[in-house]
Design a protein around this motif. Structure first.
Motif, PDB file in Angstrom:
ATOM      1  N   SER A 429       0.729  -1.067  -0.001  1.00  0.00           N
ATOM      2  CA  SER A 429       0.112   0.135   0.181  1.00  0.00           C
ATOM      3  C   SER A 429       0.799   1.263   0.021  1.00  0.00           C
ATOM      4  O   SER A 429       1.856   1.284   0.454  1.00  0.00           O
ATOM      5  CB  SER A 429      -0.964  -0.015   1.166  1.00  0.00           C
ATOM      6  OG  SER A 429      -0.163   0.142   2.360  1.00  0.00           O
ATOM      7  N   ASN A 432      -0.783   8.250  -2.283  1.00  0.00           N
ATOM      8  CA  ASN A 432      -0.107   9.106  -3.438  1.00  0.00           C
ATOM      9  C   ASN A 432       0.080  10.445  -2.959  1.00  0.00           C
ATOM     10  O   ASN A 432      -0.402  11.037  -2.044  1.00  0.00           O
ATOM     11  CB  ASN A 432      -0.887   8.905  -4.786  1.00  0.00           C
ATOM     12  CG  ASN A 432      -2.204   9.836  -4.450  1.00  0.00           C
ATOM     13  OD1 ASN A 432      -2.948   9.455  -3.557  1.00  0.00           O
ATOM     14  ND2 ASN A 432      -2.502  10.682  -5.492  1.00  0.00           N
ATOM     15  N   GLU A 439       4.173   5.193  -8.263  1.00  0.00           N
ATOM     16  CA  GLU A 439       4.231   3.489  -8.270  1.00  0.00           C
ATOM     17  C   GLU A 439       5.072   2.988  -7.189  1.00  0.00           C
ATOM     18  O   GLU A 439       6.049   3.698  -6.444  1.00  0.00           O
ATOM     19  CB  GLU A 439       4.963   3.328  -9.705  1.00  0.00           C
ATOM     20  CG  GLU A 439       4.460   3.676 -10.706  1.00  0.00           C
ATOM     21  CD  GLU A 439       5.356   3.594 -12.053  1.00  0.00           C
ATOM     22  OE1 GLU A 439       6.552   3.014 -11.986  1.00  0.00           O
ATOM     23  OE2 GLU A 439       4.966   3.917 -13.306  1.00  0.00           O
ATOM     24  N   GLY A 462      -7.939  -5.934  -3.915  1.00  0.00           N
ATOM     25  CA  GLY A 462      -7.517  -4.716  -3.419  1.00  0.00           C
ATOM     26  C   GLY A 462      -8.353  -3.765  -3.536  1.00  0.00           C
ATOM     27  O   GLY A 462      -9.607  -3.917  -3.612  1.00  0.00           O
ATOM     28  N   LYS A 463      -8.155  -2.194  -3.285  1.00  0.00           N
ATOM     29  CA  LYS A 463      -8.998  -1.119  -2.980  1.00  0.00           C
ATOM     30  C   LYS A 463      -9.122  -0.814  -4.379  1.00  0.00           C
ATOM     31  O   LYS A 463      -8.509  -1.026  -5.320  1.00  0.00           O
ATOM     32  CB  LYS A 463      -8.354  -0.213  -2.216  1.00  0.00           C
ATOM     33  CG  LYS A 463      -7.964  -0.358  -0.661  1.00  0.00           C
ATOM     34  CD  LYS A 463      -7.582   0.900  -0.023  1.00  0.00           C
ATOM     35  CE  LYS A 463      -8.968   1.901  -0.137  1.00  0.00           C
ATOM     36  NZ  LYS A 463      -8.396   3.194   0.904  1.00  0.00           N
ATOM     37  N   THR A 466      -6.838   0.585  -7.449  1.00  0.00           N
ATOM     38  CA  THR A 466      -5.604   0.099  -7.425  1.00  0.00           C
ATOM     39  C   THR A 466      -5.359  -0.500  -8.742  1.00  0.00           C
ATOM     40  O   THR A 466      -6.038  -1.194  -9.271  1.00  0.00           O
ATOM     41  CB  THR A 466      -5.500  -0.790  -6.223  1.00  0.00           C
ATOM     42  OG1 THR A 466      -5.635  -0.124  -5.064  1.00  0.00           O
ATOM     43  CG2 THR A 466      -4.042  -1.290  -6.165  1.00  0.00           C
ATOM     44  N   ILE A 510       2.193  -1.999  -7.808  1.00  0.00           N
ATOM     45  CA  ILE A 510       0.858  -1.095  -7.841  1.00  0.00           C
ATOM     46  C   ILE A 510       1.189   0.342  -8.112  1.00  0.00           C
ATOM     47  O   ILE A 510       2.165   0.918  -7.782  1.00  0.00           O
ATOM     48  CB  ILE A 510      -0.100  -1.188  -6.384  1.00  0.00           C
ATOM     49  CG1 ILE A 510       0.878  -0.685  -5.418  1.00  0.00           C
ATOM     50  CG2 ILE A 510      -0.320  -2.779  -6.358  1.00  0.00           C
ATOM     51  CD1 ILE A 510       0.041  -0.867  -4.037  1.00  0.00           C
ATOM     52  N   GLU A 512      -0.659   4.078 -10.159  1.00  0.00           N
ATOM     53  CA  GLU A 512      -1.521   5.056 -10.887  1.00  0.00           C
ATOM     54  C   GLU A 512      -1.297   5.133 -12.596  1.00  0.00           C
ATOM     55  O   GLU A 512      -0.237   5.370 -12.588  1.00  0.00           O
ATOM     56  CB  GLU A 512      -1.641   6.462 -10.323  1.00  0.00           C
ATOM     57  CG  GLU A 512      -1.945   6.389  -8.651  1.00  0.00           C
ATOM     58  CD  GLU A 512      -1.109   7.580  -8.086  1.00  0.00           C
ATOM     59  OE1 GLU A 512      -1.509   8.749  -8.616  1.00  0.00           O
ATOM     60  OE2 GLU A 512      -0.451   7.717  -7.304  1.00  0.00           O
ATOM     61  N   GLU A 521      -5.184   6.404  -1.051  1.00  0.00           N
ATOM     62  CA  GLU A 521      -4.299   5.219  -0.573  1.00  0.00           C
ATOM     63  C   GLU A 521      -4.696   3.878  -1.506  1.00  0.00           C
ATOM     64  O   GLU A 521      -5.645   3.706  -1.953  1.00  0.00           O
ATOM     65  CB  GLU A 521      -4.646   4.943   0.777  1.00  0.00           C
ATOM     66  CG  GLU A 521      -3.962   3.812   1.439  1.00  0.00           C
ATOM     67  CD  GLU A 521      -4.283   3.163   2.800  1.00  0.00           C
ATOM     68  OE1 GLU A 521      -3.350   2.352   3.180  1.00  0.00           O
ATOM     69  OE2 GLU A 521      -5.459   3.375   3.279  1.00  0.00           O
ATOM     70  N   TYR A 522      -3.669   3.464  -2.147  1.00  0.00           N
ATOM     71  CA  TYR A 522      -3.976   2.334  -3.182  1.00  0.00           C
ATOM     72  C   TYR A 522      -3.232   1.268  -2.307  1.00  0.00           C
ATOM     73  O   TYR A 522      -2.213   1.157  -1.526  1.00  0.00           O
ATOM     74  CB  TYR A 522      -3.184   2.645  -4.318  1.00  0.00           C
ATOM     75  CG  TYR A 522      -3.773   3.727  -5.106  1.00  0.00           C
ATOM     76  CD1 TYR A 522      -4.802   3.696  -5.851  1.00  0.00           C
ATOM     77  CD2 TYR A 522      -3.307   5.015  -4.935  1.00  0.00           C
ATOM     78  CE1 TYR A 522      -5.446   4.705  -6.554  1.00  0.00           C
ATOM     79  CE2 TYR A 522      -3.560   5.973  -5.679  1.00  0.00           C
ATOM     80  CZ  TYR A 522      -4.848   6.062  -6.361  1.00  0.00           C
ATOM     81  OH  TYR A 522      -5.379   6.975  -7.307  1.00  0.00           O
ATOM     82  N   SER A 523      -3.852  -0.056  -2.382  1.00  0.00           N
ATOM     83  CA  SER A 523      -3.298  -1.066  -1.712  1.00  0.00           C
ATOM     84  C   SER A 523      -3.840  -2.422  -2.520  1.00  0.00           C
ATOM     85  O   SER A 523      -4.844  -2.616  -3.236  1.00  0.00           O
ATOM     86  CB  SER A 523      -4.098  -1.105  -0.396  1.00  0.00           C
ATOM     87  OG  SER A 523      -5.375  -1.408  -0.457  1.00  0.00           O
ATOM     88  N   LEU A 524      -2.906  -3.407  -2.549  1.00  0.00           N
ATOM     89  CA  LEU A 524      -3.194  -4.701  -2.908  1.00  0.00           C
ATOM     90  C   LEU A 524      -3.012  -5.765  -1.891  1.00  0.00           C
ATOM     91  O   LEU A 524      -2.013  -5.767  -1.026  1.00  0.00           O
ATOM     92  CB  LEU A 524      -2.006  -4.758  -4.162  1.00  0.00           C
ATOM     93  CG  LEU A 524      -2.133  -6.297  -4.637  1.00  0.00           C
ATOM     94  CD1 LEU A 524      -3.509  -6.540  -5.543  1.00  0.00           C
ATOM     95  CD2 LEU A 524      -0.769  -6.392  -5.714  1.00  0.00           C
TER      96      LEU A 524
END
Length: 532
Positions: A429, A432, A439, A462-463, A466, A510, A512, A521-524
């Motif tokens: 996660s 950004n 990335e 994931g969210k 993402t 992960i 954008e 917030e980006y998460s996997l």
């Protein structure tokens, strides 16, 4: 001097008129022949030039004009006139590719894809070393494939596997025989993995199949939907039976309306050479029976000699769809697209570079097109794996008991993110930064033999928003089967085709596709990574 005096002089000098006349006639014929060749060339050039002027008036190209953009019609009358001139040009010089290419561009602008590929394929045949001919026909096949993929479909193969079977009461040796029920030997659900015959693409493609050993039929009753009034299907031979001596088979499809007699809709004899080459696509139009209850009868018969030895045939990927999509599917557009582009030197690496260039220039839709093309050309197309995975067929590479085997990517644009393991799950996660493309990537070095496996599986979620990028190194060669692919919100198992001897590296990132104005917030989450 008169002709009479010339005649008398020649007579006095005892010169024969016949040889002179022969020379005169031959000279005239030679001049006429040369002018005929020159005249044909001049007329061809005039018509091509005139057509080009009309095409410039009748077509509009998007700006900026990239290699993958499609023209649009701005003046229909001009294009009609251009086609007339191109038809004349073809009559004068049928062996020159240029008129066919120009006609293909007109049909492309009009979205008449069958005519487009016919014109471009003719140009490609006449100019086999011209890379743009390969690129243009590939674009047309790509558009066909998009129509097929986006059309509404109703799969029928599972229903056919349960349909009543008409077959002899004598058993044959197949995997579907049940004790005391010889007719069960002739039909059953199966899966074949075959390339598409006659496309130039050797990539095998897997489809569900109604196994139907000749002579046999199955009957399926249904109401024809009003918006899916055509059948698409594939005809194929079980790969296990390729060397068993089949002499081909005949496939037949009947429709039995409730108020009239049966009508033969489709009949195709597949030769033994075609059967060994792979899938043979077909389609049938059910539009006259839209909204009606009918019975479809699928049948197979033995080859010309009547010998059914080795005839492990089947109907693959049977589905109801639109007539347009069914007609395009019968041309195997994805396989032909891939073959054309690879023939022209347009490989997956080139397409990844173009995708990265488009992404950096903030042309995000174009970038996704290039990434999707790269996956299709390399044959590494993502599959969402169905439920019911057989655990005994898997080799778990990573179950995330610890994170010790994972390392930050040294050349990637890492941000201040986190990679942690908790209760057998890995979580990647990051938060950004505003108006910056971010990335975050980690690398795993399994260094395992994959000779007995053909897929890499990942169970993950994931969210929303993402995007996942996956790179792998097999036998020292790096490839990127996934490019900014939206991850699933709920758990799914994704399957990536794998070919080679040793899996050296797995990189998971992960990121954008484009910058955003607010922090997100980006998460996997990854449950496990395995080989199958």
């Amino acid at each position: 001097m008169s002709l009479g005096k010339v005649f008398l002089i020649l007579q006095r000098r005892r010169l024969s008129i016949r040889p002179l006349m022969l020379v005169f006639i031959l000279s005239i014929l030679l001049l006429v022949g040369e002018w005929r060749v020159i005249g044909r060339w001049v007329l061809w050039a005039y018509n091509v030039e005139r057509a080009g002027q009309l095409i410039d008036r009748g077509l509009t190209w998007p700006e900026p004009r990239h290699a993958d953009t499609l023209p649009r019609v701005s003046d229909e009358e001009a294009l009609d006139q251009a086609l007339g001139h191109l038809g004349a040009a073809v009559r004068w010089r049928p062996d020159h590719p240029h008129a066919y290419r120009l006609a293909g561009r007109i049909y492309m602008a009009r979205r008449e894809w069958v005519k487009t590929v016919e014109a471009f394929e003719q140009a490609r045949r006449l100019a086999p070393r011209h890379p743009m001919a390969d690129w243009e026909v590939g674009l047309a096949y790509e558009q066909m494939a998009s129509v097929v993929a986006s059309a509404p479909t109703v799969p029928l193969t599972p229903l056919l596997a349960e349909a009543p079977v008409e077959a002899p009461g004598v058993p044959v040796d197949t995997p579907f025989c049940r004790p005391g029920k010889p007719r069960t030997c002739y039909a059953g659900p199966a899966t074949f993995q075959l390339p598409y015959a006659g496309t130039g693409d050797p990539t095998p493609v897997e489809h569900p199949v109604l196994f139907l050993h000749p002579p046999a039929k199955v009957r399926l009753s249904l109401r024809v939907p009003t918006d899916q009034t055509a059948l698409r299907f594939l005809l194929g031979l079980d790969p296990r039976a390729r060397e068993w001596g089949t002499d081909g088979a005949t496939f037949q499809l009947w429709v039995e309306p409730s108020d009239s007699q049966a009508l033969l809709l489709f009949e195709r004899h597949v030769t033994d050479e075609e059967a060994r080459a792979g899938w043979v696509p077909g389609w049938a139009d059910l539009t006259p029976w839209a909204g009606q209850q009918v019975t479809l009868v699928f049948g197979t018969e033995a080859g010309p000699s009547g010998d059914a030895t080795g005839d492990w045939y089947g109907w693959g990927d049977v589905a109801l769809t639109t007539p347009e999509a069914a007609r395009y599917a019968a041309l195997a557009p994805l396989a032909r697209m891939r073959a054309a582009w690879l023939d022209g030197g347009f490989n997956g690496e080139i397409m990844l570079v173009r995708g990265d260039e488009a992404r950096k220039a903030k042309r995000y839709k174009e970038a996704m097109r290039w990434y999707e093309r790269a996956a299709r050309v390399t044959g590494q197309v993502l599959d969402v794996f169905p439920a019911g995975i057989q655990a005994q067929s898997l080799l778990i590479l990573e179950s995330f008991a610890t994170s010790a085997a994972w390392h930050p990517c040294p050349w990637c644009r890492n941000t201040e993110g986190s990679f942690r393991v908790n209760n057998g799950l890995a979580e990647m996660s990051y938060l950004n930064k505003k108006e910056e493309i971010q990335e975050f990537s980690f690398i795993f070095f399994p260094d395992v033999s994959i000779g007995g496996f053909d897929r890499l599986l990942l169970r993950m979620k994931g969210k929303p928003g993402t995007l996942l990028t996956l790179e792998i190194v097999v036998d020292g060669e790096r490839s990127r089967p996934l490019n900014y692919q939206p991850v699933p919100v709920d758990w799914e198992v994704w399957s990536i085709p794998l070919r080679g001897e040793t899996l050296d590296e797995v990189l998971i990132g992960i990121g954008e596709m484009e910058s955003v104005n607010i922090p997100e917030e980006y998460s996997l989450f990854i449950d496990w990574i395995a080989l199958q």
